[in-house]
Design an enzyme around this catalytic site. Structure first.
Site, PDB file in Angstrom:
ATOM      1  N   ASP A 273       1.321   0.805  -3.723  1.00  0.00           N
ATOM      2  CA  ASP A 273       1.405  -0.387  -2.874  1.00  0.00           C
ATOM      3  C   ASP A 273       0.347  -1.419  -3.314  1.00  0.00           C
ATOM      4  O   ASP A 273      -0.704  -1.040  -3.847  1.00  0.00           O
ATOM      5  CB  ASP A 273       1.158   0.075  -1.421  1.00  0.00           C
ATOM      6  CG  ASP A 273       1.655  -0.916  -0.390  1.00  0.00           C
ATOM      7  OD1 ASP A 273       2.409  -1.832  -0.744  1.00  0.00           O
ATOM      8  OD2 ASP A 273       1.297  -0.745   0.797  1.00  0.00           O
ATOM      9  N   HIS A 274       0.616  -2.693  -3.080  1.00  0.00           N
ATOM     10  CA  HIS A 274      -0.346  -3.798  -3.303  1.00  0.00           C
ATOM     11  C   HIS A 274      -1.422  -3.541  -4.347  1.00  0.00           C
ATOM     12  O   HIS A 274      -2.576  -3.247  -4.001  1.00  0.00           O
ATOM     13  CB  HIS A 274      -1.074  -4.140  -2.000  1.00  0.00           C
ATOM     14  CG  HIS A 274      -0.220  -4.844  -1.020  1.00  0.00           C
ATOM     15  ND1 HIS A 274       0.063  -6.187  -1.101  1.00  0.00           N
ATOM     16  CD2 HIS A 274       0.442  -4.379   0.070  1.00  0.00           C
ATOM     17  CE1 HIS A 274       0.859  -6.520  -0.105  1.00  0.00           C
ATOM     18  NE2 HIS A 274       1.117  -5.450   0.620  1.00  0.00           N
TER      19      HIS A 274
ATOM     20  N   HIS B   2       0.407  -7.281   8.144  1.00  0.00           N
ATOM     21  CA  HIS B   2      -0.084  -5.907   8.034  1.00  0.00           C
ATOM     22  C   HIS B   2      -0.855  -5.549   9.306  1.00  0.00           C
ATOM     23  O   HIS B   2      -1.340  -6.419   9.992  1.00  0.00           O
ATOM     24  CB  HIS B   2      -0.990  -5.773   6.811  1.00  0.00           C
ATOM     25  CG  HIS B   2      -0.271  -5.976   5.513  1.00  0.00           C
ATOM     26  ND1 HIS B   2      -0.667  -6.901   4.593  1.00  0.00           N
ATOM     27  CD2 HIS B   2       0.831  -5.382   5.010  1.00  0.00           C
ATOM     28  CE1 HIS B   2       0.155  -6.848   3.545  1.00  0.00           C
ATOM     29  NE2 HIS B   2       1.075  -5.936   3.779  1.00  0.00           N
TER      30      HIS B   2
ATOM     31  N   ASN C  27       8.016  -1.105   4.635  1.00  0.00           N
ATOM     32  CA  ASN C  27       6.748  -0.390   4.507  1.00  0.00           C
ATOM     33  C   ASN C  27       6.207  -0.022   5.879  1.00  0.00           C
ATOM     34  O   ASN C  27       6.112  -0.886   6.762  1.00  0.00           O
ATOM     35  CB  ASN C  27       5.720  -1.264   3.786  1.00  0.00           C
ATOM     36  CG  ASN C  27       6.068  -1.504   2.331  1.00  0.00           C
ATOM     37  OD1 ASN C  27       7.042  -0.961   1.811  1.00  0.00           O
ATOM     38  ND2 ASN C  27       5.262  -2.315   1.667  1.00  0.00           N
TER      39      ASN C  27
HETATM   40 ZN   LIG Z   1       2.084  -4.939   2.285  1.00  0.00          ZN
END
Ligand SMILES: [Zn+2]
Length: 288
Positions: free
Chosen positions: A82-83, A180, A230
């Site tokens: 992720d990221h 987020h 996600n």
């Molecule tokens: Zn994200």
């Protein structure tokens, strides 16, 4: 089965009008919990780790655990980073066995984002690995990436089309109003923007900040082309709360299995709930 690239499963999800859960895991028990959820419901699965978790556990340990899960499993499982802003770490994870990576160059100007993303997309394509890139800025906090909510910039549909064309990325995470972490109120999702992006971009779209989005909104996002969602913060809290409950009742507990088992069960139940919401239950057999 071996770990698989998430590209085919996400393409099938977008074409089929359902979504696939990508769960951020931090421990072996969390990983096993979401794998069991996928197994029990015949759902395709994306295991996901943040850069922080890679630094905490090591990409080799994570990939080995994910491979063990996949080799025992009847459902397709992908392992996603992720990221990630760090090119070297992306390459390390691909070499360790990750089958999907996110290059997040969304903090850079458009042309720079294109250049950085294309470089990763070319390497990943040669390795048979999926790539996800972000356009616009998703609000909130993820590991050490902080974006003030007022600064959160949404993705422009025309730019999304140009971006996919110029980079060749097989999956795109456009910023469309989610954040987020945990939402203070209801998330303000720009559904018209999702529809406009989906009309211009054929690749599967990714919904970041999936923790705590109400079911009706998740379903609407999926119906518009969001093929991956996600889920990070929500299952982290559920896992930790289950452990806290054990210690509230048994402060002297010192057998990790005694507090990990309830935590695992709680994450598994939550994951099954998300899979049902996304509509991916029972979709694994058609991907074999
Ligand atoms: Zn994200």
């Amino acid at each position: 089965m071996p770990l698989v690239s998430s590209t085919p499963m996400l393409q099938a999800a977008r074409a089929g009008g359902y979504g696939i859960g990508a769960f951020n895991v931090h421990t072996l028990e969390m990983l096993q919990a979401v794998v069991e959820a996928a197994e029990e419901t015949n759902s395709p699965l994306i295991l996901q780790t943040t850069v922080g978790t890679v630094k905490h556990l090591g990409e080799d340990y994570i990939a080995a655990a994910a491979r063990a899960a996949a080799s025992r499993s009847r459902v397709p499982i992908a392992l996603h980073l992720d990221h990630c802003t760090d090119f070297e770490l992306i390459i390390r994870c691909i070499r360790a066995g990750y089958t999907s990576v996110m290059i997040d160059a969304s903090m850079h100007p458009f042309d720079d984002n294109v250049r950085r993303t294309r470089k990763v997309a070319e390497i990943a394509a040669a390795a048979g690995v999926n790539v996800e890139a972000e356009l616009g800025k998703v609000g909130g906090v993820e590991d050490d990436i902080v974006v003030a909510e007022h600064e959160a910039l949404m993705a422009d549909p025309d730019e999304c089309a140009r971006f996919v064309e110029l980079t060749g990325v097989p999956t795109l995470a456009p910023a469309i109003g989610t954040a987020h972490g945990i939402y203070k109120g209801e998330p303000r999702i720009d559904f018209e923007r999702i529809a406009a992006i989906a009309a211009r971009v054929a690749v599967p779209l990714v919904l970041h900040g999936g923790s705590g989005i109400p079911e009706a909104q998740v379903k609407r996002c999926v119906s518009l082309g969001m093929a991956k969602m996600n889920i990070a913060t929500e299952i982290r809290i559920i896992f930790s709360d289950a452990i806290k409950r054990v210690f509230a009742e048994h402060p002297d507990e010192n057998d990790p299995r005694k507090y990990m088992v309830p935590a695992k069960q709680a994450v598994k139940a939550a994951a099954i709930g998300k899979m049902a919401m996304l509509g991916c239950i029972g979709r694994a057999p058609e991907l074999r």
